[in-house]
Design a protein around this motif. Structure first.
Motif, PDB file in Angstrom:
ATOM      1  N   LEU A 128      52.116  63.228 137.084  1.00 42.08           N
ATOM      2  CA  LEU A 128      51.757  62.243 138.108  1.00 42.08           C
ATOM      3  C   LEU A 128      50.272  62.252 138.463  1.00 42.08           C
ATOM      4  N   GLY A 129      49.472  62.991 137.694  1.00 40.71           N
ATOM      5  CA  GLY A 129      48.048  63.076 137.989  1.00 40.71           C
ATOM      6  C   GLY A 129      47.737  63.896 139.229  1.00 40.71           C
ATOM      7  N   LEU A 130      48.683  64.725 139.655  1.00 39.05           N
ATOM      8  CA  LEU A 130      48.531  65.457 140.915  1.00 39.05           C
ATOM      9  C   LEU A 130      47.395  66.471 140.905  1.00 39.05           C
ATOM     10  N   ASN A 131      46.953  66.912 139.737  1.00 39.32           N
ATOM     11  CA  ASN A 131      45.811  67.834 139.696  1.00 39.32           C
ATOM     12  C   ASN A 131      44.537  67.164 140.189  1.00 39.32           C
ATOM     13  N   TYR A 132      44.530  65.836 140.242  1.00 34.58           N
ATOM     14  CA  TYR A 132      43.364  65.096 140.721  1.00 34.58           C
ATOM     15  C   TYR A 132      43.500  64.696 142.189  1.00 34.58           C
ATOM     16  N   GLY A 133      44.495  65.233 142.851  1.00 36.96           N
ATOM     17  CA  GLY A 133      44.664  64.976 144.281  1.00 36.96           C
ATOM     18  C   GLY A 133      46.038  64.432 144.600  1.00 36.96           C
ATOM     19  N   ILE A 134      46.518  64.780 145.771  1.00 33.64           N
ATOM     20  CA  ILE A 134      47.875  64.410 146.190  1.00 33.64           C
ATOM     21  C   ILE A 134      48.049  62.894 146.322  1.00 33.64           C
ATOM     22  N   GLN A 135      46.967  62.168 146.565  1.00 30.44           N
ATOM     23  CA  GLN A 135      47.056  60.714 146.724  1.00 30.44           C
ATOM     24  C   GLN A 135      46.879  59.959 145.413  1.00 30.44           C
ATOM     25  N   THR A 136      46.621  60.668 144.336  1.00 28.34           N
ATOM     26  CA  THR A 136      46.402  60.016 143.038  1.00 28.34           C
ATOM     27  C   THR A 136      47.577  59.138 142.618  1.00 28.34           C
ATOM     28  N   PRO A 137      48.836  59.601 142.721  1.00 27.49           N
ATOM     29  CA  PRO A 137      49.941  58.709 142.322  1.00 27.49           C
ATOM     30  C   PRO A 137      49.995  57.429 143.156  1.00 27.49           C
ATOM     31  N   ALA A 138      49.761  57.540 144.464  1.00 27.33           N
ATOM     32  CA  ALA A 138      49.798  56.346 145.321  1.00 27.33           C
ATOM     33  C   ALA A 138      48.699  55.363 144.934  1.00 27.33           C
ATOM     34  N   VAL A 139      47.508  55.872 144.648  1.00 23.94           N
ATOM     35  CA  VAL A 139      46.393  55.011 144.229  1.00 23.94           C
ATOM     36  C   VAL A 139      46.728  54.341 142.901  1.00 23.94           C
ATOM     37  N   ALA A 140      47.257  55.108 141.963  1.00 23.86           N
ATOM     38  CA  ALA A 140      47.610  54.552 140.654  1.00 23.86           C
ATOM     39  C   ALA A 140      48.700  53.491 140.789  1.00 23.86           C
ATOM     40  N   ILE A 141      49.686  53.742 141.637  1.00 25.22           N
ATOM     41  CA  ILE A 141      50.753  52.759 141.843  1.00 25.22           C
ATOM     42  C   ILE A 141      50.181  51.474 142.429  1.00 25.22           C
ATOM     43  N   LEU A 142      49.364  51.597 143.461  1.00 20.26           N
ATOM     44  CA  LEU A 142      48.744  50.419 144.073  1.00 20.26           C
ATOM     45  C   LEU A 142      47.940  49.623 143.046  1.00 20.26           C
ATOM     46  N   ALA A 143      47.129  50.317 142.251  1.00 16.43           N
ATOM     47  CA  ALA A 143      46.271  49.637 141.271  1.00 16.43           C
ATOM     48  C   ALA A 143      47.091  48.922 140.210  1.00 16.43           C
ATOM     49  N   HIS A 144      48.151  49.560 139.708  1.00 17.31           N
ATOM     50  CA  HIS A 144      48.946  48.954 138.638  1.00 17.31           C
ATOM     51  C   HIS A 144      49.852  47.836 139.150  1.00 17.31           C
ATOM     52  N   VAL A 145      50.338  47.959 140.368  1.00 17.30           N
ATOM     53  CA  VAL A 145      51.111  46.855 140.954  1.00 17.30           C
ATOM     54  C   VAL A 145      50.194  45.655 141.180  1.00 17.30           C
TER      55      VAL A 145
END
Length: 158
Positions: A128-145
């Protein structure tokens, strides 16, 4: 299918996705620097890597836009909500399959098993890209949606 529309709209959607990811990184919401990660596939210089990575991301975005357009054509319609669902599928695969596999092919990224002798300059993204920060999945989801919504809206207009 309108190929010129697909080409233009794919670039617009990819530019938006990239803008969201870069803005989130600059705001401290994630440490994932997508142009750097992609660009260091081809060059070790971080400044050149960001430029190369931006263009690599635009090209990859075009390929995905073609996939979205094909899905819309198969479904016989393009809507914002179908685009959003495709964006969720897209980010789901990116976060659970592509990112965790990246250290296995990236010449400058450490693996999760890398020891102290590793010369890699990038840390592995992890699930989930969590090594780059706990909010990384949320940012990625927002960007891809957002990417899917834009493609759904613009391709519907054709």
């Amino acid at each position: 299918m309108d190929w010129q529309g697909w080409g233009l709209f794919g670039l617009l959607a990819t530019a938006l996705l990239t803008l969201i990811m870069i803005a989130a990184q600059m705001a401290g919401l994630t440490r994932l620097d997508l142009p750097l990660v992609l660009g260091t596939l081809v060059t070790p210089d971080p400044d050149r890597a960001r430029v190369a990575g931006f263009f690599i991301h635009l090209a990859v975005g075009q390929v995905f836009a073609l996939g979205y357009a094909a899905a819309f054509a198969l479904l016989g319609r393009a809507t914002w909500w179908i685009g959003a669902l495709l964006g969720l599928l897209h980010v789901g695969v990116a976060l659970t399959v592509i990112l965790p596999l990246l250290p296995g092919v990236h010449p400058r990224m450490a693996s999760t098993r890398a020891g102290p002798s590793s010369t890699a300059v990038l840390e592995p993204p992890g699930l989930l890209g969590l090594n780059y920060g706990i909010q990384t999945p949320a940012v990625a989801i927002l960007a891809h949606v957002a990417y899917g919504v834009v493609l759904g809206l613009l391709l519907r207009a054709l």
